[in-house]
Every structure is written in C-alpha cells, then in structure tokens.
Motif scaffolding. Structure first.
Motif, short mmCIF file in Angstrom:
data_model
loop_
_atom_site.label_atom_id
_atom_site.label_comp_id
_atom_site.label_asym_id
_atom_site.label_seq_id
_atom_site.Cartn_x
_atom_site.Cartn_y
_atom_site.Cartn_z
N TYR A 103 -3.80 -0.59 -3.56
CA TYR A 103 -3.98 -2.25 -3.13
C TYR A 103 -2.67 -3.08 -3.50
O TYR A 103 -2.21 -2.71 -4.46
CB TYR A 103 -5.22 -2.86 -3.80
CG TYR A 103 -6.52 -2.45 -3.30
CD1 TYR A 103 -7.19 -2.85 -2.11
CD2 TYR A 103 -7.16 -1.50 -4.24
CE1 TYR A 103 -8.22 -2.27 -1.80
CE2 TYR A 103 -8.46 -0.92 -3.78
CZ TYR A 103 -8.88 -1.42 -2.47
OH TYR A 103 -10.20 -1.00 -1.99
N GLU A 152 -4.19 -6.24 0.48
CA GLU A 152 -4.16 -5.39 1.50
C GLU A 152 -4.45 -4.01 0.83
O GLU A 152 -3.79 -3.63 -0.26
CB GLU A 152 -2.76 -5.36 2.41
CG GLU A 152 -2.19 -6.62 3.18
CD GLU A 152 -1.16 -6.66 3.60
OE1 GLU A 152 -0.99 -6.69 4.78
OE2 GLU A 152 -0.02 -6.26 2.84
N CYS A 153 -5.11 -2.93 1.69
CA CYS A 153 -5.17 -1.82 1.24
C CYS A 153 -4.40 -0.96 1.89
O CYS A 153 -4.52 -1.05 3.48
CB CYS A 153 -6.89 -1.25 1.46
SG CYS A 153 -7.22 0.19 0.99
N TRP A 154 -3.49 -0.14 1.41
CA TRP A 154 -2.43 0.44 2.10
C TRP A 154 -3.05 2.33 1.90
O TRP A 154 -3.52 2.81 0.72
CB TRP A 154 -1.19 0.66 1.46
CG TRP A 154 -0.73 -0.89 2.06
CD1 TRP A 154 -0.68 -1.87 1.15
CD2 TRP A 154 0.01 -1.28 2.89
NE1 TRP A 154 -0.09 -3.05 1.69
CE2 TRP A 154 0.33 -2.37 2.97
CE3 TRP A 154 0.46 -0.56 4.20
CZ2 TRP A 154 1.20 -2.99 4.12
CZ3 TRP A 154 0.92 -1.08 5.41
CH2 TRP A 154 1.40 -2.35 5.22
N LYS A 197 -1.51 -1.83 16.23
CA LYS A 197 -2.53 -2.44 15.34
C LYS A 197 -3.80 -2.41 16.25
O LYS A 197 -3.88 -2.47 17.41
CB LYS A 197 -1.92 -3.73 14.70
CG LYS A 197 -1.71 -4.60 16.03
CD LYS A 197 -1.30 -6.06 15.20
CE LYS A 197 -0.59 -6.38 14.22
NZ LYS A 197 -0.27 -7.46 13.82
N LYS A 240 2.74 4.43 6.37
CA LYS A 240 1.58 3.85 5.62
C LYS A 240 0.54 3.37 6.74
O LYS A 240 1.06 2.83 7.90
CB LYS A 240 1.87 2.71 4.82
CG LYS A 240 2.81 3.12 3.70
CD LYS A 240 1.97 3.75 2.50
CE LYS A 240 2.95 3.90 1.43
NZ LYS A 240 2.10 4.46 0.00
N GLY A 285 -2.16 0.32 6.86
CA GLY A 285 -2.72 -0.92 6.31
C GLY A 285 -3.94 -1.51 6.83
O GLY A 285 -4.18 -1.56 8.22
N ALA A 310 -6.26 -5.17 6.12
CA ALA A 310 -6.22 -6.42 5.73
C ALA A 310 -7.11 -7.61 6.64
O ALA A 310 -7.26 -7.09 7.63
CB ALA A 310 -5.01 -6.81 5.38
#
Length: 470
Positions: free
Chosen positions: A249, A253-255, A306, A321, A323, A325
């Motif tokens: 985190y 955001e969670c990556w 996205k 990565k 993401g 969010a």
C-alpha cells in the motif's frame, strides 16, 4: 436423551467452544432449535461454570404471534432463573433505511444486540442455534448464487466469538431431545412459506433430493462443505504468503508486482486480485468473477491500460506494477458519473443536466410478459445487472457484449460503426458498471442483460432528455 446430550458435549469439546468461557449469550427465538440449545447449555452450565444470558429479538414482522414468542421465552427464563433481555425492532423500516433486505437487516440487529449484552457482561461467547440441516441449505443457496469455494464451506462450528453447539444435530434429533425432556417450543409460521429462496431449499428441494435421489444427500453435502473448508484454509494460507511478497500500500493505492503475480498459479493469482479489490472497496459484496477477469486483462495488457471497477475504483498498469485505487476526478468538461445503488429499493429517480432517469425494479416477472423495444425505455435483467451501477459518459476501455456467446466490442468501435461524430460520443450517456456498458442510452443494450425466459427480476429504466432552454 443421554445419547444426544453426549453427542453435543463431544462436539463442544472437539471445537473447544466453552473452554475458559465465563459468559455465554444465547440467541433464543423460542423455536425448536434454540430451545434445544438453551436446555443443553443449562445442563452444561454447572460443568463449565459460565454465566448464561438469553437474548430474544422481536423483529416487528409477525404481530401477535411474535409477541407470544417473546412472552414464552421470557417466562421460560424466569422459571429457570436465567438472565433475559428482550429487544423489539421494526425490521422493515430499518431495512429501507439501511438499503438492504429484511433478512439482512434482521441478521444485523440480532448480532448487534448479542454483542451489546456480551459487552455488558464482560465478554465471552455468543451461542446461536444452527443445526446440520442449516449447513446443507447454506451450501446449496451459495452454490446456486454462483459462490466460490469460500461460500461453499457451509456454516463454521466456531467463528471468532460465535459458537454453534448444536450444529452436529439434525432436525429429527432436536425434536427427539425436546420430546424426551418435555420442552415446549414455538413455531414460526413463516418458515413454512416459500417466499424466500432458503425456505424453498429447506421445504421443497432438500426433501425431494432425499426422497428421490439419495436419502443421505444432506449428509454428503455437509461432508463436501467440510472438505472445501479445509481446502479454503490451505488456499488462504498460500494467499497470505504470496500477498506479503506481491502487494503493498502506498498513498491510498494498492500496488501488485506484475512479474511476481504472474509467477503464481492462476488460483492464487485470482485470489490476490480479489483481495486487493475487496480491501480497496472495503467489502466483497457484488465483486464477481467478471471484475476479477477485468483485473487479469489489465495484467496481461500493455502498460498504460486502465479499467473501471465497482465502488468507484479503477485498475491500471504502470510498467511492472498493477495499481488499484479510487477513481480520480474527471477533468474533462461535460463528463458525468452518478453512482446508483438499487439494493433495498424498488424505485429511484436520478437527474442530471442531460435529463432524468426513472428506474423501477420489477420482481417475479411473468413468464409470458412481452418486452417492447423503445429508444428511451429499456428493460434489463436485474439478476445479472446486480444492485450497483453508474450513469455516466464514456471512458477508455469501455466495452459492450454484442452477442449471446459473450462477444465483446469496444465502445469506441461501436460508435465508429454507427458513424457517430466524435464530439457527440462524449455526450452520450451510459448505464455501466466498471468498464462494462449495459445500455448505450438512445441506442442498444448489452446482450448480457437482455431479458430471457430465465429472467427472474428486471430493471426498467426510462430516460427523459432535458429540453433546451428549460
């Protein structure tokens, strides 16, 4: 009697339900199951030395019959010198306020009351009277809803501070115990009605299976649920280990590390994605395999891609990565995004500067009902659409299902095929969830939500465009 009591004692011991427990709060409706559990807890009280308290909930749904239930339980507790607390709620009104079903609201107020009294007593255990048949019903109910492994693990004997002492008993054993002990009980007449899916499973489906397919079917279902529970426990441990190495985190955001995620088996990969979405959303409700597939598509795609997810989330790929969010505010002029939640509601009106939407939920649609196609009124399959969606303008990654086989078409390509001018595309409103478009307002609906003979409930959405100058 002694045989049944010993069976329950062994079950309680096996799961250490009452070890070192000073207080037990028992939820007692007055029905056969809860009266059986209460009497057994009374018989075990001296052995374990706990303080026993009874909590009864009047849901405000069954009038005089429910009043009599409360009086019966209170009288029984008085005769046995058991501490009693009765609560009275108007569940239908609370369900509307909380935007949930009567069943969900009833469960919420029950456990809140149990926790309240338990806290006053200094903590301990909450005892509820699920029996073995309830576990079979839960398995089938979740299976028919399309649940994953976790939802098919049945009812746990112990979960946090909640214990289920008679989960090892079937209905026949409970009635036999009550008869031999001379204990009366109340009957909830609504349990015989088949308005709810659980009642249909209990009263119609399971008896039919037992009588016509296998008389031990319920037992086999419970065994399968227990086996799946063991599998779920193992997979959760594997997910925990992988999560520590893959997820982090940072600034809300969670990556997820894409390379390390792709090294995992697809089962763990999906569980990681599901956990990431759930933790950012704060809930798992309405997070389905469709949404996890969207995340997996982004993982497989090129950098910079996205897509939208439920609860105002978006998933995107930036180099190595992934993401997840909250969606960032749209900066482009004229863009619209209005969240809509139909859970617990039958109708809703939504207005924006482009016009007004009048939304109506229609339950138990007649099989012979004819659906007329209109430009600004559409009927969508609510069972597939679910309760949450958005009314918004287009975004990158939007798509619509265009055939019965589930074939997708990018919304951009759909607009190009119709030769819709670029400047007009940004003004067209959509009914969507995540990147999936259910209705291009003024044009077509998705084939995935089209009404069929299998449709149970539907959503009628009427759009009235605003008149210029008004």
């Amino acid at each position: 009697m002694e045989k049944i009591q010993k069976k329950v004692e062994h079950y309680i011991e096996a799961y250490h339900m009452l070890d070192g427990v000073e207080n037990v709060v028992a939820g007692v409706s007055g029905g056969a199951d809860s009266m059986c559990m209460l009497n057994l807890l009374l018989q075990l009280r001296e052995r374990y030395g706990y303080h026993l308290t009874v909590v009864h909930i009047h849901h405000g749904l069954r009038g005089q019959s429910a009043d009599e239930d409360m009086k019966y339980v209170e009288k029984f507790c008085g005769e046995k010198k058991i501490e009693f607390f009765g609560f009275h709620y108007k569940v239908e009104e609370l369900a509307k306020v909380w935007h949930m079903s009567d069943e969900e609201a009833g469960r919420k107020i029950r456990y809140e009351a149990f926790e309240k009294i338990l806290g006053q007593n200094g903590g301990g255990k909450i005892a509820v009277a699920h029996n073995s048949g309830d576990s079979s019903e839960t398995f089938l109910f979740q299976l028919f809803r399309g649940s994953g492994i976790k939802g098919l693990t049945g009812i746990a004997p112990v979960r946090e501070n909640i214990i289920r002492p008679i989960l090892c008993l079937d209905r026949e054993e409970i009635l036999e115990y009550l008869c031999e002990n001379g204990i009366d009980y109340r009957t909830d007449e609504t349990n015989r009605e088949n308005h709810y899916s659980r009642n249909k499973i209990r009263n119609e489906l399971l008896p039919y299976i037992s009588q016509n397919i296998n008389e031990k079917a319920a037992w086999h279902i419970r065994q399968t649920a227990e086996a799946l529970g063991e599998i779920e426990t193992y997979l959760e441990k594997q997910t925990d280990q992988a999560w520590q190495d893959i997820a982090e985190y940072k600034e809300g955001e969670c990556w997820l590390d894409r390379e390390k995620l792709n090294e995992q088996d697809i089962v763990i990969r999906k569980r990681i994605c599901r956990r990431a979405v759930a933790q950012m959303a704060g809930k798992l409700k309405d997070i389905t395999s469709v949404h996890i597939d969207i995340v997996l598509d982004i993982i497989r795609g090129e950098s910079g891609r996205k897509a939208d997810l439920p609860y105002g989330l978006e998933v995107y790929r930036e180099y190595g990565k992934i993401g997840i969010a909250k969606r960032k505010k749209q900066e482009k002029d004229g863009q619209i995004c209005i969240d809509c939640n139909m859970e617990g509601e039958d109708g809703k009106e939504i207005r924006c500067d482009r016009g007004a939407f009048f939304i109506k939920k229609i339950k138990n649609m007649p099989a012979n009902r004819k659906i007329q196609e209109k430009m600004y009124t559409k009927w969508l399959d609510y069972d597939i659409l679910k309760s949450t969606f958005q009314i918004r303008t287009r975004r990158p990654g939007d798509y619509i299902v265009v055939n019965q086989e589930g074939g997708r078409k990018k919304l951009k390509d759909y607009f190009i095929d119709l030769k819709i001018p670029r400047e007009e595309r940004d003004r067209i409103l959509l009914v969507a969830e995540g990147s999936e478009v259910f209705w291009v307002v003024g044009y077509r609906i998705s084939e995935r939500v089209r009404i069929t003979e299998k449709t149970g409930s539907m959503l009628q959405i009427e759009y009235i465009p605003a008149v210029a100058g008004i």
